[in-house]
Motif scaffolding. Structure first.
Motif, PDB file in Angstrom:
ATOM      1  N   ALA A   1       0.694  -1.384   0.031  1.00 51.07           N
ATOM      2  CA  ALA A   1       0.000   0.007   0.075  1.00 51.07           C
ATOM      3  C   ALA A   1       0.989   1.323   0.033  1.00 51.07           C
ATOM      4  O   ALA A   1       0.457   2.293  -0.811  1.00 51.07           O
TER       5      ALA A   1
ATOM      6  N   ASP B   1       2.245   1.524  -3.477  1.00 51.33           N
ATOM      7  CA  ASP B   1       1.137   2.289  -4.244  1.00 51.33           C
ATOM      8  C   ASP B   1       0.965   3.894  -4.082  1.00 51.33           C
ATOM      9  O   ASP B   1       0.900   4.604  -5.034  1.00 51.33           O
ATOM     10  N   GLU B   2       1.080   4.205  -2.848  1.00 48.63           N
ATOM     11  CA  GLU B   2       0.931   5.773  -2.554  1.00 48.63           C
ATOM     12  C   GLU B   2       2.142   6.104  -3.334  1.00 48.63           C
ATOM     13  O   GLU B   2       1.791   7.592  -3.617  1.00 48.63           O
TER      14      GLU B   2
END
Length: 169
Positions: free
Chosen positions: A115, A118-119
């Protein structure tokens, strides 16, 4: 050689310890000793039940010693055997629970790190204010460091991709 009672007492002491994985080798050696003890007692019982002529044939080197039967599949002869198997089963269950918890935690850590990546990808492609981007980049880096271990098979690829994103930023 230790008796069944002594081996059971040792196993009880080992299973009471907090870190089950640390004492796993000791438990395994106790298990092997117990199996050898049961096997030796079984062979003695068979030898005592045989006819003297068969004993003479065995003494001449006819039959090799049998392998100890694993306690998990052996016939439980007495209460000591049952107690040992109960302790062993409880210990193995505890070790398996610990491993399952670790695997779940590592999978959760992997998801958290993915995550973050992805950020980072989103931030690299869309953020226009360099000051905001740099501050968020540092926050994500700190968050990355606080997340625990990931599954070993994913570690190298994850680190390579993260390093690539850092370089790209």
């Amino acid at each position: 050689m230790a008796t069944k009672s002594e081996l059971i007492a040792r196993l009880e002491g080992l299973t009471a310890q907090q870190d089950a994985e640390q004492v796993q080798e000791q438990v395994e050696s106790l298990k092997e000793a117990y199996e050898a003890l049961v096997s030796a007692a079984h062979q003695e019982a068979q030898a005592a039940a045989q006819v003297p002529v068969e004993a003479e044939a065995a003494a001449e080197g006819a039959a090799p010693a049998a392998e100890p039967l694993p306690i998990e599949s052996a016939l439980l002869q007495d209460e000591e055997d049952k107690r040992f198997k109960q302790l062993l089963d409880a210990f193995n269950t505890r070790v398996n629970d610990i491993r399952r918890q670790r695997q779940k935690q590592e999978a959760d850590n992997l998801a958290a790190k993915q995550a973050i990546m992805d950020e980072l990808r989103t931030m690299i492609s869309s953020e226009e204010n360099i000051g905001t981007a740099f501050q968020r980049f540092n926050e994500l880096g700190e968050k990355w460091k606080t997340i625990g271990p990931v599954p070993q098979q994913n570690y190298r690829d994850l680190q390579r991709d993260y390093s690539h994103l850092r370089d790209e930023f």
